[in-house]
Design a protein around this motif. Structure first.
Motif, PDB file in Angstrom:
ATOM      1  N   SER A 279       6.241  -9.504  14.419  1.00  0.00           N
ATOM      2  CA  SER A 279       7.494 -10.082  14.904  1.00  0.00           C
ATOM      3  C   SER A 279       8.634  -9.787  13.931  1.00  0.00           C
ATOM      4  CB  SER A 279       7.347 -11.577  15.169  1.00  0.00           C
ATOM      5  OG  SER A 279       7.004 -12.220  14.007  1.00  0.00           O
ATOM      6  N   VAL A 280       9.817  -9.742  14.492  1.00  0.00           N
ATOM      7  CA  VAL A 280      11.012  -9.416  13.713  1.00  0.00           C
ATOM      8  C   VAL A 280      11.462 -10.688  13.001  1.00  0.00           C
ATOM      9  CG1 VAL A 280      13.421  -8.657  13.874  1.00  0.00           C
ATOM     10  CG2 VAL A 280      11.652  -7.588  15.308  1.00  0.00           C
ATOM     11  N   THR A 281      11.579 -10.573  11.678  1.00  0.00           N
ATOM     12  CA  THR A 281      11.954 -11.757  10.888  1.00  0.00           C
ATOM     13  C   THR A 281      13.388 -11.658  10.368  1.00  0.00           C
ATOM     14  OG1 THR A 281      11.098 -10.679   8.932  1.00  0.00           O
ATOM     15  CG2 THR A 281       9.596 -12.163  10.076  1.00  0.00           C
ATOM     16  N   THR A 282      13.936 -10.422  10.348  1.00  0.00           N
ATOM     17  CA  THR A 282      15.240 -10.199   9.731  1.00  0.00           C
ATOM     18  C   THR A 282      15.946  -9.069  10.474  1.00  0.00           C
ATOM     19  OG1 THR A 282      14.113 -10.552   7.608  1.00  0.00           O
ATOM     20  CG2 THR A 282      16.339  -9.658   7.497  1.00  0.00           C
ATOM     21  N   VAL A 283      17.249  -9.226  10.701  1.00  0.00           N
ATOM     22  CA  VAL A 283      18.048  -8.086  11.176  1.00  0.00           C
ATOM     23  C   VAL A 283      19.165  -7.919  10.144  1.00  0.00           C
ATOM     24  CG1 VAL A 283      19.456  -7.141  13.048  1.00  0.00           C
ATOM     25  CG2 VAL A 283      17.530  -8.652  13.594  1.00  0.00           C
ATOM     26  N   LEU A 292      15.343  -3.597  10.876  1.00  0.00           N
ATOM     27  CA  LEU A 292      14.606  -4.713  11.467  1.00  0.00           C
ATOM     28  C   LEU A 292      13.486  -5.026  10.483  1.00  0.00           C
ATOM     29  CD1 LEU A 292      14.229  -3.555  15.204  1.00  0.00           C
ATOM     30  CD2 LEU A 292      15.967  -5.070  14.211  1.00  0.00           C
ATOM     31  N   GLY A 293      13.565  -6.164   9.833  1.00  0.00           N
ATOM     32  CA  GLY A 293      12.495  -6.577   8.913  1.00  0.00           C
ATOM     33  C   GLY A 293      11.398  -7.260   9.712  1.00  0.00           C
ATOM     34  N   THR A 294      10.152  -6.981   9.367  1.00  0.00           N
ATOM     35  CA  THR A 294       9.024  -7.522  10.144  1.00  0.00           C
ATOM     36  C   THR A 294       8.070  -8.302   9.249  1.00  0.00           C
ATOM     37  OG1 THR A 294       7.675  -5.571   9.714  1.00  0.00           O
ATOM     38  CG2 THR A 294       9.082  -5.497  11.684  1.00  0.00           C
ATOM     39  N   ASP A 295       7.090  -8.940   9.902  1.00  0.00           N
ATOM     40  CA  ASP A 295       6.103  -9.690   9.112  1.00  0.00           C
ATOM     41  C   ASP A 295       4.851  -8.857   8.834  1.00  0.00           C
ATOM     42  OD1 ASP A 295       4.949  -9.656  11.596  1.00  0.00           O
ATOM     43  OD2 ASP A 295       4.882 -11.837  11.857  1.00  0.00           O
ATOM     44  N   THR A 296       5.000  -7.529   8.929  1.00  0.00           N
ATOM     45  CA  THR A 296       3.893  -6.651   8.509  1.00  0.00           C
ATOM     46  C   THR A 296       4.483  -5.599   7.580  1.00  0.00           C
ATOM     47  OG1 THR A 296       2.039  -5.300   9.291  1.00  0.00           O
ATOM     48  CG2 THR A 296       4.091  -5.088  10.513  1.00  0.00           C
ATOM     49  N   GLY A 297       3.738  -4.523   7.305  1.00  0.00           N
ATOM     50  CA  GLY A 297       4.299  -3.507   6.415  1.00  0.00           C
ATOM     51  C   GLY A 297       3.252  -2.497   6.025  1.00  0.00           C
ATOM     52  N   MET A 298       3.550  -1.759   4.949  1.00  0.00           N
ATOM     53  CA  MET A 298       2.666  -0.669   4.512  1.00  0.00           C
ATOM     54  C   MET A 298       1.287  -1.165   4.059  1.00  0.00           C
ATOM     55  SD  MET A 298       4.511   0.096   0.865  1.00  0.00           S
ATOM     56  CE  MET A 298       3.223   1.005   0.056  1.00  0.00           C
ATOM     57  N   HIS A 299       1.188  -2.460   3.758  1.00  0.00           N
ATOM     58  CA  HIS A 299      -0.128  -2.995   3.377  1.00  0.00           C
ATOM     59  C   HIS A 299      -1.037  -3.101   4.603  1.00  0.00           C
ATOM     60  CE1 HIS A 299       2.369  -6.170   4.769  1.00  0.00           C
ATOM     61  NE2 HIS A 299       1.527  -7.137   4.522  1.00  0.00           N
ATOM     62  N   HIS A 300      -0.448  -3.120   5.799  1.00  0.00           N
ATOM     63  CA  HIS A 300      -1.261  -3.165   7.020  1.00  0.00           C
ATOM     64  C   HIS A 300      -1.341  -1.808   7.697  1.00  0.00           C
ATOM     65  CE1 HIS A 300      -0.164  -7.720   7.281  1.00  0.00           C
ATOM     66  NE2 HIS A 300      -1.086  -7.464   6.374  1.00  0.00           N
ATOM     67  N   LEU A 301      -0.306  -1.015   7.557  1.00  0.00           N
ATOM     68  CA  LEU A 301      -0.297   0.338   8.151  1.00  0.00           C
ATOM     69  C   LEU A 301       0.390   1.257   7.136  1.00  0.00           C
ATOM     70  CD1 LEU A 301      -0.931   2.076  10.656  1.00  0.00           C
ATOM     71  CD2 LEU A 301       1.393   1.643  11.426  1.00  0.00           C
ATOM     72  N   VAL A 302      -0.435   1.948   6.364  1.00  0.00           N
ATOM     73  CA  VAL A 302       0.122   2.735   5.257  1.00  0.00           C
ATOM     74  C   VAL A 302       0.467   4.163   5.694  1.00  0.00           C
ATOM     75  CG1 VAL A 302      -2.042   3.658   4.261  1.00  0.00           C
ATOM     76  CG2 VAL A 302      -0.135   3.065   2.750  1.00  0.00           C
ATOM     77  N   ALA A 330      11.375  -1.979   9.007  1.00  0.00           N
ATOM     78  CA  ALA A 330      10.916  -2.124   7.621  1.00  0.00           C
ATOM     79  C   ALA A 330       9.800  -3.155   7.527  1.00  0.00           C
ATOM     80  CB  ALA A 330      12.083  -2.549   6.742  1.00  0.00           C
ATOM     81  N   GLY A 331       9.012  -3.029   6.476  1.00  0.00           N
ATOM     82  CA  GLY A 331       7.951  -3.998   6.222  1.00  0.00           C
ATOM     83  C   GLY A 331       8.418  -5.082   5.262  1.00  0.00           C
ATOM     84  N   ASN A 332       7.480  -5.991   4.942  1.00  0.00           N
ATOM     85  CA  ASN A 332       7.825  -7.120   4.079  1.00  0.00           C
ATOM     86  C   ASN A 332       7.242  -6.995   2.672  1.00  0.00           C
ATOM     87  OD1 ASN A 332       5.171  -7.466   4.699  1.00  0.00           O
ATOM     88  ND2 ASN A 332       5.372  -9.520   5.574  1.00  0.00           N
ATOM     89  N   ILE A 333       6.933  -5.734   2.299  1.00  0.00           N
ATOM     90  CA  ILE A 333       6.380  -5.495   0.962  1.00  0.00           C
ATOM     91  C   ILE A 333       7.518  -5.149   0.009  1.00  0.00           C
ATOM     92  CG2 ILE A 333       5.004  -3.762  -0.308  1.00  0.00           C
ATOM     93  CD1 ILE A 333       3.298  -5.949   0.999  1.00  0.00           C
ATOM     94  N   PRO A 377      -4.027  -8.817   8.648  1.00  0.00           N
ATOM     95  CA  PRO A 377      -3.814  -9.299  10.023  1.00  0.00           C
ATOM     96  C   PRO A 377      -5.143  -9.636  10.704  1.00  0.00           C
ATOM     97  CG  PRO A 377      -3.279  -6.946   9.840  1.00  0.00           C
ATOM     98  CD  PRO A 377      -3.819  -7.375   8.514  1.00  0.00           C
ATOM     99  N   ALA A 378      -5.072 -10.392  11.763  1.00  0.00           N
ATOM    100  CA  ALA A 378      -6.256 -10.582  12.617  1.00  0.00           C
ATOM    101  C   ALA A 378      -6.461  -9.311  13.426  1.00  0.00           C
ATOM    102  CB  ALA A 378      -6.022 -11.765  13.557  1.00  0.00           C
TER     103      ALA A 378
END
Ligand SMILES: Cc1ncc(COP(=O)(O)O)c(C=O)c1O
Length: 412
Positions: A279-283, A292-302, A330-333, A377-378
């Protein structure tokens, strides 16, 4: 309107509501369809398919693919141990070593799995071992391919495989220890661009096979690509099968005592079936770039930062809206390189919108980490009959840290 068709929008949104964000969601029907496509492609020949579990090793996914009659391709002792949970037959497990330790070799020998050795120094250790009789060697066929230089494994200078100039030494070593090389293997890269490139490597392997008097099988590796960009052509499996059939039919005429051929794709089975829902957490408007900042990132999809890989992104809440806003996702890392997608035309997006990062079923969760001590993530499967099944629950932030402290042996 999005170009993306066949996205199970309602199911992805349901998974988001039920399992929260971020969540990997996989379509079982697509995975099974990919299995059927390869299984039917060369079924009149002695061809066996293995699944390279490094692409996605969720046990429910391994199980679904294995139930189709597809074996296991592994690249570490840990993957071997994981596959032992699904089969009692060690011959179903093909293990391609890479800088293997003595302890790992000992375990592989004990387990009786098919060991594929990619260095002369390790081959000698293996042949010396009192309990070994035969093995497979990984050859570097000096034909490399792949979607990125970092996944080209057949380049003559890559770290993989025994180079052609040393094959005679390998044969001599086996003779010295009175043992047999019964299999040869090559994997030229991941995301091979054209069927013809794989066929060229197969031809090299078939020619080289003449140097091995005791051969019973050849493994031609994996590498079948995924059309990540909608403009990419799909790998033409029918064309590949037609070309491969001609080669193998001819080769079989020289093998009166029976022979087997293996392929070991990973990405092929799972990539297109997977979505990373976030989900989008930041614009944030930075003048030239709107993030668009999200609640995922390179730690989940590198894959995007590691290989400059391209994944389609859709806004699941606004599939039909005009796609006229340019965003970078963008990711949240805490890394500037943590960008999942540059410059995408998407509908006007707001905080709380749900995005799906497409074709994320391969090399997504298996390459995920807890960098920044973030939770994983689940994972959820949309089963063949349309149900949502959680196949790996998420840990909360508190549970993630609690488990970390425990794993380190810190505290009470
Ligand atoms: C030895 C080996 N076999 C098979 C594969 C699977 O490749 P892909 O997922 O591109 O089919 C890989 C992946 O790099 C590999 O290293």
């Amino acid at each position: 309107m999005t170009d993306y068709e066949n996205i199970p929008v309602e199911k992805l949104l349901e998974a988001y509501r039920t399992f929260k964000s971020p969540v990997y969601v996989y379509e079982e029907a697509k995975i099974l369809r990919q299995c059927d496509r390869v299984l039917s492609s060369l079924k009149d020949l002695p061809v066996k398919w293995l699944y390279a579990i490094k692409a996605n090793d969720n046990p429910f996914i391994i199980e679904a693919i294995n139930k189709k009659g597809i074996g296991f391709d592994t690249v570490s002792l840990e993957e071997v141990i994981l596959c032992q949970a699904f089969t009692d037959n060690p011959a179903d497990i093909f293990y391609t070593e890479n800088s293997m330790t003595d302890e790992e070799m000992e375990r592989a020998v004990e387990a009786g799995v098919v060991l594929n050795i990619g260095a002369l120094s390790r081959l000698e250790q293996y042949l010396k071992h009192p309990k070994t009789k035969e093995c497979c060697i990984r050859i570097n066929p000096a034909i490399g391919d792949g979607h990125h230089a970092k996944v080209n494994t057949g380049d003559p200078e890559s770290k993989f495989g025994i180079r052609i100039g040393l094959l005679k030494d390998a044969v001599d070593l086996a003779a010295k220890y009175n043992k047999k090389i019964t299999g040869i293997h090559a994997h030229i890269g991941s995301g091979i661009k054209e069927p013809e490139n794989q066929i060229a490597a197969m031809k090299v392997m078939l020619e080289l096979s003449e140097e091995f008097p005791d051969l019973r099988y050849i493994n031609f590796g994996g590498g079948m690509p995924t059309p990540y960009r909608k403009a990419d052509r799909e790998f033409n499996i029918e064309r590949f099968a037609e070309l491969a059939r001609q080669l193998l039919t001819e080769d079989l005429k020289k093998r009166p005592n029976g022979f087997e051929y293996f392929f070991e794709p990973g990405r092929w089975f799972v990539a297109e079936a997977g979505y990373l829902v976030t989900s989008v957490t930041t614009v944030k408007d930075q003048v030239e770039t709107v993030y668009l900042g999200t609640d995922t990132g390179m730690h989940h999809l590198v894959r995007p930062p590691l290989y400059e890989a391209w994944h389609g992104v859709v806004n699941l809440n606004k599939m039909e809206a005009p796609h006229d806003q340019l965003y970078t996702v963008a990711g949240n890392i805490c890394e500037s390189g943590d960008i999942l997608a540059f410059d995408r035309l998407l509908p006007e997006t707001e905080i709380g919108d749900v995005l799906a990062i497409c074709d994320a079923g391969a090399y997504g969760m298996t390459m995920a980490s807890q960098y920044n001590r973030r939770s994983l993530p689940a994972e959820v499967m949309i089963t063949e009959n349309g149900e949502l099944k959680c196949i790996r629950p998420r840990l909360t932030a508190d549970e993630t840290v609690e488990r970390f402290l425990k794993d380190c042996g810190y505290g009470g």
